[in-house]
Scaffold this active site. Structure first.
Site, PDB file in Angstrom:
ATOM      1  N   VAL A  58     -38.716 -52.094  87.463  1.00 23.59           N
ATOM      2  CA  VAL A  58     -39.268 -50.769  87.811  1.00 23.59           C
ATOM      3  C   VAL A  58     -39.429 -50.548  89.308  1.00 23.59           C
ATOM      4  O   VAL A  58     -39.705 -49.426  89.730  1.00 23.59           O
ATOM      5  CB  VAL A  58     -40.633 -50.484  87.132  1.00 23.59           C
ATOM      6  CG1 VAL A  58     -40.501 -50.238  85.653  1.00 23.59           C
ATOM      7  CG2 VAL A  58     -41.665 -51.553  87.455  1.00 23.59           C
ATOM      8  N   TYR A 144     -53.302 -57.338  92.103  1.00 20.13           N
ATOM      9  CA  TYR A 144     -53.320 -56.631  90.814  1.00 20.13           C
ATOM     10  C   TYR A 144     -54.286 -55.441  90.876  1.00 20.13           C
ATOM     11  O   TYR A 144     -53.899 -54.302  90.593  1.00 20.13           O
ATOM     12  CB  TYR A 144     -53.754 -57.618  89.735  1.00 20.13           C
ATOM     13  CG  TYR A 144     -53.750 -57.076  88.321  1.00 20.13           C
ATOM     14  CD1 TYR A 144     -52.556 -56.857  87.634  1.00 20.13           C
ATOM     15  CD2 TYR A 144     -54.952 -56.808  87.660  1.00 20.13           C
ATOM     16  CE1 TYR A 144     -52.565 -56.385  86.325  1.00 20.13           C
ATOM     17  CE2 TYR A 144     -54.965 -56.340  86.351  1.00 20.13           C
ATOM     18  CZ  TYR A 144     -53.766 -56.134  85.680  1.00 20.13           C
ATOM     19  OH  TYR A 144     -53.770 -55.666  84.391  1.00 20.13           O
TER      20      TYR A 144
HETATM   21  P1  NAD Z   1     -47.344 -58.744  79.597  1.00 17.63           P
HETATM   22  O1  NAD Z   1     -47.227 -59.617  80.799  1.00 17.63           O
HETATM   23  O2  NAD Z   1     -47.151 -59.347  78.257  1.00 17.63           O
HETATM   24  O3  NAD Z   1     -46.381 -57.487  79.699  1.00 17.63           O
HETATM   25  C1  NAD Z   1     -45.954 -56.946  80.919  1.00 17.63           C
HETATM   26  C2  NAD Z   1     -44.471 -56.633  80.766  1.00 17.63           C
HETATM   27  O4  NAD Z   1     -44.003 -56.021  81.985  1.00 17.63           O
HETATM   28  C3  NAD Z   1     -43.625 -57.896  80.554  1.00 17.63           C
HETATM   29  O5  NAD Z   1     -42.722 -57.692  79.508  1.00 17.63           O
HETATM   30  C4  NAD Z   1     -42.912 -58.072  81.898  1.00 17.63           C
HETATM   31  O6  NAD Z   1     -41.681 -58.756  81.785  1.00 17.63           O
HETATM   32  C5  NAD Z   1     -42.761 -56.643  82.345  1.00 17.63           C
HETATM   33  N1  NAD Z   1     -42.606 -56.495  83.806  1.00 17.63           N
HETATM   34  C6  NAD Z   1     -43.330 -57.108  84.767  1.00 17.63           C
HETATM   35  N2  NAD Z   1     -42.894 -56.717  85.975  1.00 17.63           N
HETATM   36  C7  NAD Z   1     -41.848 -55.855  85.760  1.00 17.63           C
HETATM   37  C8  NAD Z   1     -40.974 -55.143  86.617  1.00 17.63           C
HETATM   38  N3  NAD Z   1     -41.072 -55.220  87.946  1.00 17.63           N
HETATM   39  N4  NAD Z   1     -40.028 -54.353  86.037  1.00 17.63           N
HETATM   40  C9  NAD Z   1     -39.912 -54.264  84.683  1.00 17.63           C
HETATM   41  N5  NAD Z   1     -40.706 -54.931  83.828  1.00 17.63           N
HETATM   42  C10 NAD Z   1     -41.677 -55.715  84.380  1.00 17.63           C
HETATM   43  O7  NAD Z   1     -48.803 -58.069  79.691  1.00 17.63           O
HETATM   44  P2  NAD Z   1     -49.537 -57.066  78.701  1.00 17.63           P
HETATM   45  O8  NAD Z   1     -50.821 -57.669  78.343  1.00 17.63           O
HETATM   46  O9  NAD Z   1     -48.615 -56.609  77.644  1.00 17.63           O
HETATM   47  O10 NAD Z   1     -49.852 -55.858  79.690  1.00 17.63           O
HETATM   48  C11 NAD Z   1     -49.097 -54.652  79.690  1.00 17.63           C
HETATM   49  C12 NAD Z   1     -49.739 -53.660  80.645  1.00 17.63           C
HETATM   50  O11 NAD Z   1     -51.086 -53.401  80.259  1.00 17.63           O
HETATM   51  C13 NAD Z   1     -49.775 -54.132  82.083  1.00 17.63           C
HETATM   52  O12 NAD Z   1     -49.506 -53.049  82.935  1.00 17.63           O
HETATM   53  C14 NAD Z   1     -51.208 -54.587  82.267  1.00 17.63           C
HETATM   54  O13 NAD Z   1     -51.628 -54.475  83.594  1.00 17.63           O
HETATM   55  C15 NAD Z   1     -51.950 -53.616  81.342  1.00 17.63           C
HETATM   56  N6  NAD Z   1     -53.236 -54.188  80.908  1.00 17.63           N
HETATM   57  C16 NAD Z   1     -53.269 -55.179  79.970  1.00 17.63           C
HETATM   58  C17 NAD Z   1     -54.495 -55.709  79.594  1.00 17.63           C
HETATM   59  C18 NAD Z   1     -54.607 -56.784  78.531  1.00 17.63           C
HETATM   60  O14 NAD Z   1     -55.715 -57.257  78.276  1.00 17.63           O
HETATM   61  N7  NAD Z   1     -53.555 -57.192  77.861  1.00 17.63           N
HETATM   62  C19 NAD Z   1     -55.676 -55.234  80.176  1.00 17.63           C
HETATM   63  C20 NAD Z   1     -55.589 -54.244  81.144  1.00 17.63           C
HETATM   64  C21 NAD Z   1     -54.363 -53.713  81.487  1.00 17.63           C
END
Ligand code: NAD
Ligand code: UDP
Length: 311
Positions: A58, A144
């Site tokens: 992205v 982050y």
């Molecule tokens: P995750 O690490 O499993 O998923 C993140 C995904 O983004 C992965 O598939 C990764 O390969 C992809 N990614 C990372 N950098 C990228 C890039 N530059 N281009 C394209 N793809 C990229 O984490 P998650 O828990 O599924 O989190 C998803 C989203 O939700 C994130 O934005 C995270 O900040 C947000 N979030 C999650 C939580 C939680 O508790 N799980 C809490 C707050 C926010």
């Protein structure tokens, strides 16, 4: 049928969201660079006629015609987002600019997966959306936290300056099947350690708190937020207000897995927030949403998943 782009769609949350959107009859384009996500999270969707998987980062522009964009691309575990902090900032900030630029051009609605980390180590408890937060801009979590805060700023600016239809969800700690077993987050760490009979690693004295939400509740909240009228942008907290210490979580997981693991203590990482609990009155009022899955039940489903992959 809507056409929907999910960035970070091969990650833990993204894969559940893609699945739910497909089940509701939409066409889903899942974009991921596989930094922390993996194809195996979405392999069961590959044969679906309306599912498409694209390898893309992205931080570079992407062109596609869709009705809605869910922007989830960003590593979420502290271990992963601190591995290459500059890349983490680029992913949040340039990723937001690229997705907002795309949304502007094609007139799509765009939802940003923000985080409770925008509140930092909060001095107000529980956290309401009106709280501005307490973040160390030069600490280990800054790549982050500040990346996500800047992304929120960009979303609001594109909305105000260019009339882009935006939604911002502040996600609190979410857990469930398909968390990566080695991603370092507390729920996956404790379950894997308990199943393997290894020591349960509590950082600090274990009295810090978190509020854990099951993934299905979050997905429901995000979909409801996307469907709100255009004049509602958020940010809105989506999380489960049940608050637990890490010691309570460890004990619960040991009991549920019948594990012989012992609890050991390691130093608390710098800037680790001491308490976290969402005030969800806004989500209740605007989305008619509240979490349905208590920690007890969600942990059972998550433990059942880890039993299938942990040797
Ligand atoms: P995750 O690490 O499993 O998923 C993140 C995904 O983004 C992965 O598939 C990764 O390969 C992809 N990614 C990372 N950098 C990228 C890039 N530059 N281009 C394209 N793809 C990229 O984490 P998650 O828990 O599924 O989190 C998803 C989203 O939700 C994130 O934005 C995270 O900040 C947000 N979030 C999650 C939580 C939680 O508790 N799980 C809490 C707050 C926010
Ligand atoms: N934590 C812990 N042991 C672990 C992993 C995490 O005690 O093996 C603690 C961590 O210090 C934090 C809490 O659990 O206080 C939640 O950590 P996580 O990385 O899951 O999420 P975040 O800190 O981003 O909320």
């Amino acid at each position: 049928m809507k056409s929907i782009l999910v960035t970070g769609g091969a990650g833990f949350l993204g894969s559940h969201l893609c699945e739910r959107l497909l089940n509701e009859g939409n066409e889903v384009i899942c974009l991921d660079n596989y930094f922390t996500g993996q194809k195996s999270n979405v392999v069961h969707l590959m044969d679906h006629p309306y599912f498409e998987l694209v390898r893309h980062d992205v931080t570079t522009p992407f062109f596609v015609e869709v009705d809605e964009i869910y922007n989830l691309a960003c590593p979420a575990s502290p271990v992963h987002y601190q591995y290459n902090p500059i890349k983490t900032v680029k992913t949040s900030v340039m990723g937001a600019i690229n997705m907002l630029g795309l949304a502007k051009r094609i007139k799509a609605k765009v939802l940003q997966a923000s985080t409770s980390e925008v509140y930092g180590d909060p001095e107000q408890h529980p956290q309401k959306e009106t709280y501005w937060g307490h973040v160390n801009p030069i600490g280990p979590r800054a790549c982050y936290d500040e990346g996500k805060r800047c992304a929120e700023t960009l979303f609001v600016n594109y909305h105000q300056q260019n009339n882009v239809r935006i939604k911002i969800v502040r996600i609190f700690n979410t857990y469930g099947p398909r968390m990566h077993p080695h991603d370092g987050r507390v729920v996956s760490n404790f379950i894997v350690q308990a199943l393997q009979g290894k020591d349960i690693t509590i950082y600090g004295n274990g009295m810090q708190t978190r509020s854990f939400q099951y993934v299905d509740d979050l997905v429901e909240g995000m979909i409801r937020l996307m469907a709100t009228p255009d004049d509602f942008t958020g940010p809105v907290n989506i999380g489960n207000p049940g608050e637990f210490t890490m010691l309570e979580l460890a004990q619960l997981i040991i009991q549920k897995t019948n594990s012989k693991s012992k609890i050991v203590h390691f130093p608390l990482p710098a800037d680790d927030p001491m308490q976290r609990r969402p005030d969800i009155s806004l989500a209740k009022k605007v989305l008619d949403w509240e979490p349905k899955v208590p920690l007890n039940e969600g942990l059972d489903k998550t433990i059942a998943f880890f039993k299938t992959i942990v040797k």
